[in-house]
Design an enzyme around this catalytic site. Structure first.
Site, PDB file in Angstrom:
ATOM      1  N   ASP A  99       0.856  -1.184   0.000  1.00 56.73           N
ATOM      2  CA  ASP A  99       0.000   0.000   0.000  1.00 56.73           C
ATOM      3  C   ASP A  99       0.893   1.236   0.000  1.00 56.73           C
ATOM      4  O   ASP A  99       2.089   1.148   0.278  1.00 56.73           O
ATOM      5  CB  ASP A  99      -0.928   0.000   1.221  1.00 56.73           C
ATOM      6  CG  ASP A  99      -2.200   0.820   1.011  1.00 56.73           C
ATOM      7  OD1 ASP A  99      -2.342   1.470  -0.054  1.00 56.73           O
ATOM      8  OD2 ASP A  99      -3.056   0.810   1.909  1.00 56.73           O
ATOM      9  N   ASP A 100       0.301   2.376  -0.316  1.00 53.99           N
ATOM     10  CA  ASP A 100       1.072   3.615  -0.319  1.00 53.99           C
ATOM     11  C   ASP A 100       1.347   4.114   1.091  1.00 53.99           C
ATOM     12  O   ASP A 100       2.414   4.638   1.380  1.00 53.99           O
ATOM     13  CB  ASP A 100       0.379   4.702  -1.150  1.00 53.99           C
ATOM     14  CG  ASP A 100      -1.047   5.010  -0.704  1.00 53.99           C
ATOM     15  OD1 ASP A 100      -1.613   4.278   0.145  1.00 53.99           O
ATOM     16  OD2 ASP A 100      -1.616   5.990  -1.215  1.00 53.99           O
ATOM     17  N   ASP A 103      -2.108   4.662   7.776  1.00 52.17           N
ATOM     18  CA  ASP A 103      -2.471   5.857   8.528  1.00 52.17           C
ATOM     19  C   ASP A 103      -2.928   5.454   9.925  1.00 52.17           C
ATOM     20  O   ASP A 103      -2.115   5.276  10.822  1.00 52.17           O
ATOM     21  CB  ASP A 103      -3.553   6.619   7.760  1.00 52.17           C
ATOM     22  CG  ASP A 103      -3.852   8.001   8.322  1.00 52.17           C
ATOM     23  OD1 ASP A 103      -3.642   8.232   9.534  1.00 52.17           O
ATOM     24  OD2 ASP A 103      -4.320   8.862   7.573  1.00 52.17           O
TER      25      ASP A 103
END
Length: 165
Positions: A99-100, A103
């Site tokens: 994933d980027d 969070d």
């Protein structure tokens, strides 16, 4: 009012960071497949799959940001295929999740539950979600908003101090 910290990332920087992630992953495999978390994981998964020569790429589609700024309810729009879920046994050993960004960790926890034995990698990590990933490149503070290149056009950026220039 708390000023959000902005972290704009250019295409060139993102490509460098995705390649740096790949260098860190090179010794962690071998990996039979990549599961990229859409949509943010699509670009780093393309870079990682090329560099590690992984041809089997699957997506898991999870939506949590519904207006680009606030996280809402997390919903799995498309699960991981049975073929990939059963690689290396039921836990996904030999699968690389990409994933980027991690969070708050809500999305990561859902995908981690699907493939508990997979290796989880993100380009960027925030403190709340960082314990859920195995490999990442850069940590940013929880109150930082990362502006990815696919979400941006060229525009003026105000000074960090908030003072007019």
């Amino acid at each position: 009012m708390v000023q959000e910290k902005a972290f704009p990332v250019s295409w060139e920087q993102f490509h460098r960071d995705a390649r740096a992630l790949t260098w860190r992953l090179a010794g962690a495999g071998p990996f039979e497949a990549i599961v990229c978390i859409t949509r943010g994981g699509l670009v780093p998964a393309a870079v990682v799959s090329r560099e590690l020569e992984i041809r089997l790429i699957e997506t898991v589609c999870v939506a949590s940001y519904h207006d680009y700024k606030t996280q809402g309810t997390t919903e799995v729009l498309k699960p991981i295929s049975e073929q990939v879920r059963h690689l290396g046994g039921a836990g996904g050993k030999g699968v690389l999740i990409v994933d980027d960004l991690v969070d708050t960790g809500k999305t990561a926890a859902i995908v981690r539950e699907m493939l508990p034995d997979a290796h989880f990698a993100t380009v960027y990590a925030k403190p709340k979600g960082r314990p859920l990933v195995d490999t990442f490149v850069t940590e940013v503070s929880q109150d930082t908003w990362i502006y990815f290149p696919w979400d941006l056009g060229l525009s003026f950026q105000p000074p960090i101090s908030g003072a007019p220039s």
